[in-house]
Design a protein around this motif. Sequence first.
Motif, PDB file in Angstrom:
ATOM      1  N   HIS A  76       0.820  -1.212   0.000  1.00  0.00           N
ATOM      2  CA  HIS A  76       0.000   0.000   0.000  1.00  0.00           C
ATOM      3  C   HIS A  76       0.857   1.268   0.000  1.00  0.00           C
ATOM      4  N   LEU A  77       1.906   1.259   0.802  1.00  0.00           N
ATOM      5  CA  LEU A  77       2.737   2.464   0.845  1.00  0.00           C
ATOM      6  C   LEU A  77       3.426   2.678  -0.504  1.00  0.00           C
ATOM      7  N   ALA A  78       3.915   1.589  -1.094  1.00  0.00           N
ATOM      8  CA  ALA A  78       4.577   1.699  -2.399  1.00  0.00           C
ATOM      9  C   ALA A  78       3.604   2.263  -3.434  1.00  0.00           C
ATOM     10  N   ALA A  79       2.320   1.882  -3.309  1.00  0.00           N
ATOM     11  CA  ALA A  79       1.329   2.361  -4.278  1.00  0.00           C
ATOM     12  C   ALA A  79       0.976   3.828  -4.033  1.00  0.00           C
ATOM     13  N   GLY A  80       1.004   4.243  -2.758  1.00  0.00           N
ATOM     14  CA  GLY A  80       0.550   5.595  -2.439  1.00  0.00           C
ATOM     15  C   GLY A  80       1.660   6.633  -2.441  1.00  0.00           C
ATOM     16  N   MET A 130       2.726   4.567  13.963  1.00  0.00           N
ATOM     17  CA  MET A 130       2.395   3.343  14.677  1.00  0.00           C
ATOM     18  C   MET A 130       1.167   2.716  14.044  1.00  0.00           C
ATOM     19  N   LEU A 131       1.231   1.408  13.800  1.00  0.00           N
ATOM     20  CA  LEU A 131       0.110   0.680  13.203  1.00  0.00           C
ATOM     21  C   LEU A 131      -0.492  -0.225  14.260  1.00  0.00           C
ATOM     22  N   THR A 132      -1.813  -0.215  14.318  1.00  0.00           N
ATOM     23  CA  THR A 132      -2.444  -1.025  15.346  1.00  0.00           C
ATOM     24  C   THR A 132      -3.614  -1.819  14.791  1.00  0.00           C
ATOM     25  N   ALA A 133      -3.795  -3.024  15.360  1.00  0.00           N
ATOM     26  CA  ALA A 133      -4.911  -3.873  14.922  1.00  0.00           C
ATOM     27  C   ALA A 133      -6.185  -3.456  15.650  1.00  0.00           C
ATOM     28  N   CYS A 178      -6.874  -1.899   9.825  1.00  0.00           N
ATOM     29  CA  CYS A 178      -7.983  -2.208   8.920  1.00  0.00           C
ATOM     30  C   CYS A 178      -8.339  -1.012   8.048  1.00  0.00           C
ATOM     31  N   ARG A 179      -7.722   0.166   8.352  1.00  0.00           N
ATOM     32  CA  ARG A 179      -7.988   1.332   7.508  1.00  0.00           C
ATOM     33  C   ARG A 179      -6.832   1.660   6.580  1.00  0.00           C
ATOM     34  N   LEU A 208      -2.006   5.765   4.073  1.00  0.00           N
ATOM     35  CA  LEU A 208      -0.589   5.623   4.447  1.00  0.00           C
ATOM     36  C   LEU A 208       0.233   6.813   3.963  1.00  0.00           C
ATOM     37  N   GLU A 209      -0.048   7.223   2.742  1.00  0.00           N
ATOM     38  CA  GLU A 209       0.696   8.368   2.196  1.00  0.00           C
ATOM     39  C   GLU A 209       0.502   9.574   3.103  1.00  0.00           C
ATOM     40  N   HIS A 210      -0.758   9.771   3.507  1.00  0.00           N
ATOM     41  CA  HIS A 210      -1.076  10.908   4.367  1.00  0.00           C
ATOM     42  C   HIS A 210      -0.362  10.790   5.716  1.00  0.00           C
TER      43      HIS A 210
END
Length: 370
Positions: A23-27, A84-87, A109-110, A116-118
């Motif tokens: 996702h980050l690579a895409a954004g 930080m990423l959280t489930a 989940c979002r 991610l870009e933001h």
Amino acid sequence: MGDVLRVLVVDDNDDDVWITTEHLAAGWPTPIRFARARDGAEALAMLSAERFDLCLLDHHLGRESGLDVLRAARARGDDVPVVMLTASPAHTIDVAASEAGADDYLDKCRVSPEALEHAVRYARVHREHVETLRRQNKALARLDREKNLLLGMAAHDLRNPIGVVRAYAEFLADNGDDMDGDEVRSILRAMEQSCAQMSGLIDELLDVSAIEAGTLVLQEKPHDIVAVIESVIADLAPIAGAKQITIELAAVPMPHVNFDRARFEQVLANLVGNAIKYSHPRTGIRVSVERAGEHVRVAVEDHGIGIAPEFLPRLFTPFSRAQRTGTSGERSTGLGLAIVKRIVEAHGGSIEVTSRRGEGSTFAVLLPIA
Ligand SMILES: Nc1ncnc2c1ncn2[C@@H]1O[C@H](COP(=O)(O)OP(=O)(O)O)[C@@H](O)[C@H]1O
Ligand SMILES: [Mg+2]
């Protein structure tokens, strides 16, 4: 094509790593180089071994908490931007993440290229602000320490003359009735001298603080620099004469130079005053004025006590002095050169010193002519 973004992904779950990196690579608009750590120890080791532009940090690293890893990294001064990423829903950890030093947080989940870009963009700007604030705080703390030091030294230097005035006043109050006019007058004169010394110190102190606060305003105008130097030397001739010190002026005709007359006189009076103060009686001082390219070079050379090499770095620091008095017991505050250097630099000039212990010193001021 923009710069490569170096990203450290700290996550124990292979699927999650795959999703976030895709996702980050895409954004993200520029190329990315990903590195991965599976646990806190590995993450900390990689962060200290290499410089990353960003860290994507999982909240749950197996049994470890990403918050602890983050706290450890910040505690040792790591300034990498962290998302930080959280489930669990982000709002359950947002405050804790921010307190631990996260720059942004995102619900797994979002996660989407846009989200991610933001988050990454925001985190990087946020980290920059935090670091700027930290640097400014450090600089302020240093200035505050210097101010306190200055204040402490000024108080210390004022205590002596105040003690003198007070002792004399007490003495006069107790014994004045029995004293004759001459005795009283000589005590009053000593009191006056102590007061003069205190107001001199306060004037210098105010100069230092005005200059330090940036409120020194120069009134620069074109002047005949040689004539100004001549007048300063004439003013100091009686003090030099008292030590049988001669002052020679060696000058060639000069174009007019732009400077604040009162401030430049202060600079020169300080340098020539020091040369007199730190020279032995019956020696000579030479003041020379010459052109050095786009600058005029004014040098004050003495054959006095000289300056020890280890003292040279502190020469222009307020209140630093190599000894407490001049060669004939003249008073010293250690503020003169601090003021001189700042005035010269405010004019866009510079000052240099060469000195040999026991042989003498030369202080040279370079002022831009234009
Ligand atoms: N021409 C000089 N020769 C020897 N030492 C000097 C000379 N000028 C300055 N110094 C040293 O530098 C110190 C700082 O000078 P300054 O700031 O003018 O303070 P002050 O004149 O009050 O002592 C002096 O106390 C002295 O130790
Ligand atoms: Mg001085």
